[in-house]
Design a protein around this motif. Structure first.
Motif, PDB file in Angstrom:
ATOM      1  N   GLY A  29     -35.078  13.792 -28.089  1.00 45.62           N
ATOM      2  CA  GLY A  29     -36.115  13.023 -27.401  1.00 45.62           C
ATOM      3  C   GLY A  29     -36.726  11.904 -28.211  1.00 45.62           C
ATOM      4  N   THR A  30     -36.396  11.800 -29.510  1.00 41.09           N
ATOM      5  CA  THR A  30     -36.896  10.676 -30.298  1.00 41.09           C
ATOM      6  C   THR A  30     -36.105   9.415 -29.929  1.00 41.09           C
ATOM      7  N   LEU A  31     -36.707   8.252 -30.192  1.00 42.39           N
ATOM      8  CA  LEU A  31     -36.166   6.986 -29.705  1.00 42.39           C
ATOM      9  C   LEU A  31     -35.716   6.097 -30.864  1.00 42.39           C
ATOM     10  N   VAL A  32     -34.766   5.191 -30.578  1.00 43.87           N
ATOM     11  CA  VAL A  32     -34.280   4.313 -31.635  1.00 43.87           C
ATOM     12  C   VAL A  32     -33.732   3.012 -31.039  1.00 43.87           C
ATOM     13  N   LEU A  90     -31.942   3.787 -22.778  1.00 42.40           N
ATOM     14  CA  LEU A  90     -33.149   3.506 -22.009  1.00 42.40           C
ATOM     15  C   LEU A  90     -33.163   2.064 -21.539  1.00 42.40           C
ATOM     16  N   SER A  91     -32.732   1.175 -22.420  1.00 47.67           N
ATOM     17  CA  SER A  91     -32.604  -0.248 -22.102  1.00 47.67           C
ATOM     18  C   SER A  91     -31.656  -0.826 -23.135  1.00 47.67           C
ATOM     19  N   ALA A 110     -38.424   2.914 -33.619  1.00 46.94           N
ATOM     20  CA  ALA A 110     -38.858   3.987 -32.728  1.00 46.94           C
ATOM     21  C   ALA A 110     -39.743   3.482 -31.597  1.00 46.94           C
ATOM     22  N   LEU A 111     -40.091   2.186 -31.615  1.00 45.70           N
ATOM     23  CA  LEU A 111     -40.957   1.607 -30.585  1.00 45.70           C
ATOM     24  C   LEU A 111     -40.149   0.904 -29.515  1.00 45.70           C
ATOM     25  N   GLU A 112     -40.768   0.754 -28.349  1.00 45.02           N
ATOM     26  CA  GLU A 112     -40.192  -0.118 -27.326  1.00 45.02           C
ATOM     27  C   GLU A 112     -40.175  -1.541 -27.866  1.00 45.02           C
ATOM     28  N   GLU A 123     -25.256   1.970 -17.641  1.00 46.66           N
ATOM     29  CA  GLU A 123     -25.678   3.237 -17.061  1.00 46.66           C
ATOM     30  C   GLU A 123     -26.909   3.770 -17.801  1.00 46.66           C
ATOM     31  N   PRO A 124     -28.066   3.103 -17.669  1.00 46.48           N
ATOM     32  CA  PRO A 124     -29.273   3.550 -18.363  1.00 46.48           C
ATOM     33  C   PRO A 124     -29.851   4.810 -17.716  1.00 46.48           C
ATOM     34  N   LEU A 125     -30.792   5.428 -18.420  1.00 42.55           N
ATOM     35  CA  LEU A 125     -31.470   6.606 -17.884  1.00 42.55           C
ATOM     36  C   LEU A 125     -32.271   6.245 -16.637  1.00 42.55           C
ATOM     37  N   PRO A 126     -32.438   7.181 -15.707  1.00 39.73           N
ATOM     38  CA  PRO A 126     -33.321   6.952 -14.560  1.00 39.73           C
ATOM     39  C   PRO A 126     -34.740   6.659 -15.036  1.00 39.73           C
ATOM     40  N   GLU A 127     -35.477   5.882 -14.258  1.00 38.49           N
ATOM     41  CA  GLU A 127     -36.806   5.433 -14.667  1.00 38.49           C
ATOM     42  C   GLU A 127     -37.761   6.591 -14.931  1.00 38.49           C
ATOM     43  N   ASP A 128     -37.684   7.665 -14.137  1.00 40.63           N
ATOM     44  CA  ASP A 128     -38.618   8.773 -14.346  1.00 40.63           C
ATOM     45  C   ASP A 128     -38.352   9.471 -15.684  1.00 40.63           C
TER      46      ASP A 128
END
Length: 327
Positions: free
Chosen positions: A273-276, A263-264, A219-221, A50-55
């Motif tokens: 909102g920060t990424l990991v 996200l993936s 923190a990067l894709e 159940e990932p986040l919607p693309e937008d």
């Protein structure tokens, strides 16, 4: 008492009797049961379903730097503790200036190696002028945040031949470091930088002895990591080292995420909102060896932290690695 004597030694507290688990705050090298591993896989597979919607995902990726700015505007320098443990895990940061390159003729070509294969060449001999160009030993921390690595390093390693650079995605973080009472631009230079971009660094290639990446690559894709690492490896001198520590697969932080934060696969957004991203050893090895580095260390640090007052167990997983640029 010198700094080495004061510094605690990690990795030597082992849990042999489960009844003793709450006798200390942490235990090292804790082995997981098959049941734990199976449950962790099940949880993370549920996240990916159940990932986040693309937008929403695109919005987070496009605003990554502003989200880090907001983080530092909120927390300033209060969120992280100074990382004195770095000098136990990465003693290279202390010894970098011990084999003083001051004995090297500044005008001579740097062609000889020290005992560890490092080329102790100075930045002085290339005729270029940039922050730190007069120093013998230069360190770059990528993702320097509020200076929780930079300031302890400069405090402990007081050599006049050491110069430290720091860059961060967040310009707010850079401003926090510059406003710190201990900031000294004769020993340190910090700047905002996106390592996924082609932006130039304020120093030339092959001018660094050590690059430090602590909880920053995550923190990067994932698809952008190899290109970013390839760029920064060009900054290392031959024989230079890259020191890495980041989140490992199935760390407590990953297992606590809700399904709508993914996200993936193995890549999440926190509430701010920060990424990991959460790594495996093989992924780390592939990223750095693909950039031409030689592996010196690649370990999984599994640690059990406990809250003795609340009788809670927290399983942490980190990947720690060291890579060397060939001569």
């Amino acid at each position: 008492m010198d700094e080495e004597a004061k510094r605690p030694v990690f990795g030597n507290r082992f849990l042999s009797e489960t009844d003793n688990v709450f006798q200390h705050n942490a235990w090292d090298n804790v082995e997981w049961t098959k049941e734990q591993d199976t449950e962790a896989r099940k949880i993370t597979q549920g996240h990916s379903c159940e990932p986040l919607p693309e937008d929403e995902k695109d919005n987070l990726l496009n605003n990554a730097s502003s989200n880090w700015d907001k983080f530092y505007e909120k927390h300033n320098n209060k969120f992280f503790k100074d990382r004195h443990w770095l000098f136990t895990e990465f003693p290279e940061l202390l010894s970098i200036t011990s084999k003083s390159a001051s004995s090297v003729d500044d005008t001579a070509e740097c062609s000889h190696n020290d005992d560890e294969g490092h080329v102790p060449c100075s930045n002085k001999s290339d005729g270029l002028h940039f922050p730190g160009s007069s120093k013998q030993s230069c360190v770059l921390e990528i993702g320097c945040g509020a200076g929780n690595t930079i300031f302890p390093l400069l405090q402990v390693n007081t050599s006049n031949e050491l110069f430290v650079y720091g860059c961060d995605y967040s310009s707010t973080a850079v401003d926090i470091i510059k406003s710190h009472r201990d900031f000294d631009d004769s020993r340190c230079h910090v700047f905002a930088h996106d390592i996924t971009s082609d932006a130039k660094f304020p120093f030339p290639e092959q001018s660094l002895d050590i690059i430090v990446m602590i909880f920053v690559l995550s923190a990067l894709e994932f698809d952008k990591m190899k290109a970013a690492v390839h760029r920064i490896v060009q900054l290392l001198k031959p024989g230079g080292k890259l020191l890495f520590r980041d989140y490992g697969r199935y760390d407590m932080a990953q297992l606590r995420f809700k399904k709508n934060r993914c996200l993936s696969e193995n890549f999440y957004t926190r509430g701010d909102g920060t990424l990991v991203y959460f790594f495996t050893q093989d992924e780390v090895r592939d990223i750095f060896t693909s950039a031409g580095l030689v592996e010196n260390q690649n370990i999984v640090d599994r640690r059990l932290q406990v809250n003795r007052a609340r009788q809670l167990k927290m399983y942490r997983v980190w990947v720690q690695a060291k890579y060397v640029k060939p001569l």
